[in-house]
Design an enzyme around this catalytic site. Structure first.
Site, PDB file in Angstrom:
ATOM      1  N   CYS A 131       0.855  -1.189   0.000  1.00 48.71           N
ATOM      2  CA  CYS A 131       0.000   0.000   0.000  1.00 48.71           C
ATOM      3  C   CYS A 131       0.889   1.237   0.000  1.00 48.71           C
ATOM      4  O   CYS A 131       1.822   1.341   0.807  1.00 48.71           O
ATOM      5  CB  CYS A 131      -0.923   0.024   1.222  1.00 48.71           C
ATOM      6  SG  CYS A 131      -2.021   1.455   1.268  1.00 48.71           S
ATOM      7  N   GLU A 150      -8.494  -0.625  -3.830  1.00 45.00           N
ATOM      8  CA  GLU A 150      -8.865   0.789  -3.936  1.00 45.00           C
ATOM      9  C   GLU A 150     -10.283   1.040  -3.419  1.00 45.00           C
ATOM     10  O   GLU A 150     -10.547   2.076  -2.805  1.00 45.00           O
ATOM     11  CB  GLU A 150      -8.729   1.261  -5.386  1.00 45.00           C
ATOM     12  CG  GLU A 150      -7.339   1.075  -5.980  1.00 45.00           C
ATOM     13  CD  GLU A 150      -6.225   1.552  -5.061  1.00 45.00           C
ATOM     14  OE1 GLU A 150      -6.376   2.608  -4.417  1.00 45.00           O
ATOM     15  OE2 GLU A 150      -5.202   0.848  -4.971  1.00 45.00           O
ATOM     16  N   HIS A 202     -10.062   1.540   0.168  1.00 39.07           N
ATOM     17  CA  HIS A 202      -9.626   2.894   0.531  1.00 39.07           C
ATOM     18  C   HIS A 202     -10.805   3.864   0.551  1.00 39.07           C
ATOM     19  O   HIS A 202     -10.915   4.718   1.438  1.00 39.07           O
ATOM     20  CB  HIS A 202      -8.569   3.392  -0.461  1.00 39.07           C
ATOM     21  CG  HIS A 202      -7.173   3.015  -0.112  1.00 39.07           C
ATOM     22  ND1 HIS A 202      -6.577   3.335   1.096  1.00 39.07           N
ATOM     23  CD2 HIS A 202      -6.225   2.331  -0.820  1.00 39.07           C
ATOM     24  CE1 HIS A 202      -5.341   2.877   1.119  1.00 39.07           C
ATOM     25  NE2 HIS A 202      -5.101   2.257  -0.036  1.00 39.07           N
TER      26      HIS A 202
END
Length: 489
Positions: A411, A454, A457
């Site tokens: 990450c 993603e 996130h």
């Protein structure tokens, strides 16, 4: 003082900004200044430099009226700004501070330019300059031995200084082996040109140091109230330079720079540039670098930056920031199409910066919260040369396979480690395009893993929360899969 009926620069600025339909924030963005500084200009608390006045005149297409108002305001007494960050005793406000360091393979050549305004009540007749070198940072005994045997001399420095077209006089204050201080005088053998209250002046000074006396670092300390600070570093491209930066203050330890540095290739040199606005007093900004040496036997040991520190220099938000723990706000499309395009453009720029720092053999992705924007946008770049990036707006996972596998993930927001994360082998993502049209897209294997990383996130989750109980990430130095694709049988 302006004549009766003649609008002031502040009034003209506000008038033309409103006529052109520009918000303060947008005007500030175009001129690369802070929105609060635009407010100070329009309230008359700040007057701005002559260069800024010309830029405003051009940007607002004011037909010469802004420039005339600025010059008319200059004809009378100027008020000292009643601003907490410009103490009356300081006397000097640095409007622009620009440092350019160029390495030619044997010498470092430094050129400093400062645009100064006298905000005090007395004429300013001199300006203090410090020159400090340290060939071996972190090894004071080794550096001290070097400079005792080979002290830095004024002859080799070849200091030059000018205020406008006038050469500035010089008076030495301190002359030590690795540290010099010199007063630059607003005078020379022919004339005197003190900086009077309310006046501005640009000064430029330069010097050179041989590479055997300059270590791989350059630092700027903010000792005077400063509006804009820029540092530029230029290295031969064939030396494959890597540059990173940190900032410290009297009350804080070193941390990565809050904004990324840009870089571009200019002929045979690679130039790195970093700018900040309204830096706090006593802040220190330190740039460091690593260069490839021609002969490994002659190379000096250097401190290689941690992978997370490198990502921070590229503008990637690091673990611990609250934005990485928050759910990103979705776009209302198509009404927010312009906002979505802007965020996607900033994500693309960040990808360009990051890919200069690491080889992403598995592909890569980046989500808007990782560059400080809490909006539901992400870009995934599949592995392989020429692969087209996948733009995801408002993505959510609506289907996932029962079959899973475990692979190591990295990450950008904590790039010092790699973690073994279980993910489904197949997923279906619901997302929208810039026109607001919904789409369902199926991804599998490594691409499914990148996309889900993603999407996590945007939901405020890091892959640590996906790892199985009892497992922990491993240091990147122990990971053996860097630069290679994931293995799917």
């Amino acid at each position: 003082m302006t004549g009766q009926g003649e609008p002031s620069f502040a009034a003209e600025l506000k008038h033309f900004r409103e006529v052109r339909g520009l918000a303060k924030a947008e005007l500030a963005r175009r001129l690369k200044i802070s929105p609060s500084y635009v407010s100070h200009l329009e309230s008359g608390r700040e007057r701005g430099s002559s260069d800024l006045a010309r830029r405003l005149e051009t940007e607002l297409d004011a037909g010469g009226k802004l420039w005339k108002a600025w010059k008319d305001d200059d004809s009378g007494p100027q008020l000292v700004p009643e601003s907490a960050d410009v103490p009356p005793s300081a006397g000097i406000l640095v409007l622009e501070d620009s440092a350019a360091l160029r390495y030619d393979g044997t010498h470092y050549h430094l050129t400093m330019h400062r645009r100064l305004r006298n905000t005090g009540t007395e004429p300013i007749t001199r300006y203090l300059v410090r020159i400090a070198v340290d060939r071996y940072p972190g090894e004071p005994e080794r550096s001290n031995a070097l400079y005792r045997a080979h002290p830095l001399t004024w002859e080799e420095l070849q200091v030059e200084a000018h205020c406008g077209d006038e050469q500035m006089g010089r008076v030495i204050k301190h002359d030590r082996d690795a540290f010099k201080e010199i007063w630059l005088e607003f005078a020379n053998s022919r004339t005197r040109f003190p900086l009077y209250p309310g006046q501005e002046a640009g000064i430029t000074y330069s010097y050179s140091v041989t590479a055997d006396k300059w270590g791989p670092w350059f630092q700027r300390a903010v000792r005077l109230p400063t509006r804009e600070l820029t540092v530029s570093l230029s290295f031969p491209t064939d030396l494959q330079p890597t540059v990173w930066g940190t900032e410290t203050s009297l009350s804080a330890n070193a941390a990565p720079l809050r904004t990324p540095r840009a870089h571009a290739v200019d002929a045979d040199h690679t130039v790195y540039t970093w700018t900040t606005l309204d830096p706090p007093l006593h802040a220190r900004y330190r740039m460091e670098w690593r260069l490839k040496t021609e002969d490994p036997a002659e190379s000096e040991p250097v401190n290689t930056p941690a992978p997370s520190a490198l990502m921070a220099t590229a503008g990637i938000i690091q673990e611990g920031d609250i934005i990485l723990q928050s759910v990103a706000q979705p776009f209302d499309l198509p009404s927010e199409a312009d906002d979505a395009r802007r965020v996607v453009s900033e994500l693309s720029d960040a990808i360009t910066r990051v890919r200069t720092l690491h080889d992403f053999g598995k592909g890569m992705g980046i989500a808007a919260p990782q560059i400080g924007i809490s909006r539901a946008a992400a870009i995934v770049v599949p592995p392989g040369d020429g692969a087209s990036p996948i733009v995801l707006l408002n993505p959510t996972a609506v289907e996932s396979s029962a079959e899973t596998d475990r692979q190591y993930e990295g990450c950008l927001s904590f790039f010092d480690v790699r973690g073994l994360v279980p993910r489904p082998l197949h997923i279906v993502i619901n997302h929208t395009d810039i026109e607001g049209t919904p789409h369902l897209t199926r991804f599998e294997h490594g691409l499914a893993r990148l996309v889900l990383h993603e999407v996590d996130h945007l939901d405020g989750r890091l892959y640590r929360t996906r790892m199985e109980p009892g497992t922990e990430p491993i240091p990147v130095e122990e990971y053996r899969g860097t630069g290679r694709p994931w293995n799917y049988r």
